[in-house]
Design a protein around this motif. Structure first.
Motif: not given
Length: 67
Positions: A2-3, A6-11, A13-16, A21-23
């Motif tokens: 999870p991110c 925000c704890k959503r699943p990671t993508v 392209a923006y891992r982790p 926005r979260c990055a």
């Protein structure tokens, strides 16, 4: 995984993170010192402490006789 923001699943392209926005929020936390590790102060006096407080130096010449 999870991110961490925000704890959503990671993508991939923006891992982790899950999004740019979260990055960016995480980067802002780093730049603002939110993740700083506090340092422990050394209790032992050093030369700089003696330079600021001459009264600490009073015991150095105690063996010398005054004229």
């Amino acid at each position: 995984m999870p991110c961490p923001m925000c704890k959503r699943p990671t993508v991939t392209a923006y891992r982790p993170f899950c999004s740019k926005r979260c990055a960016d929020l995480d980067l802002g936390n780093w730049l603002n010192g939110k993740y700083a590790i506090p340092a422990e102060e050394d209790d032992a006096p050093d030369a700089e402490d003696y330079a600021r407080d001459p009264s600490r130096d009073s015991g150095r010449d105690s063996g010398r006789e005054s004229d």
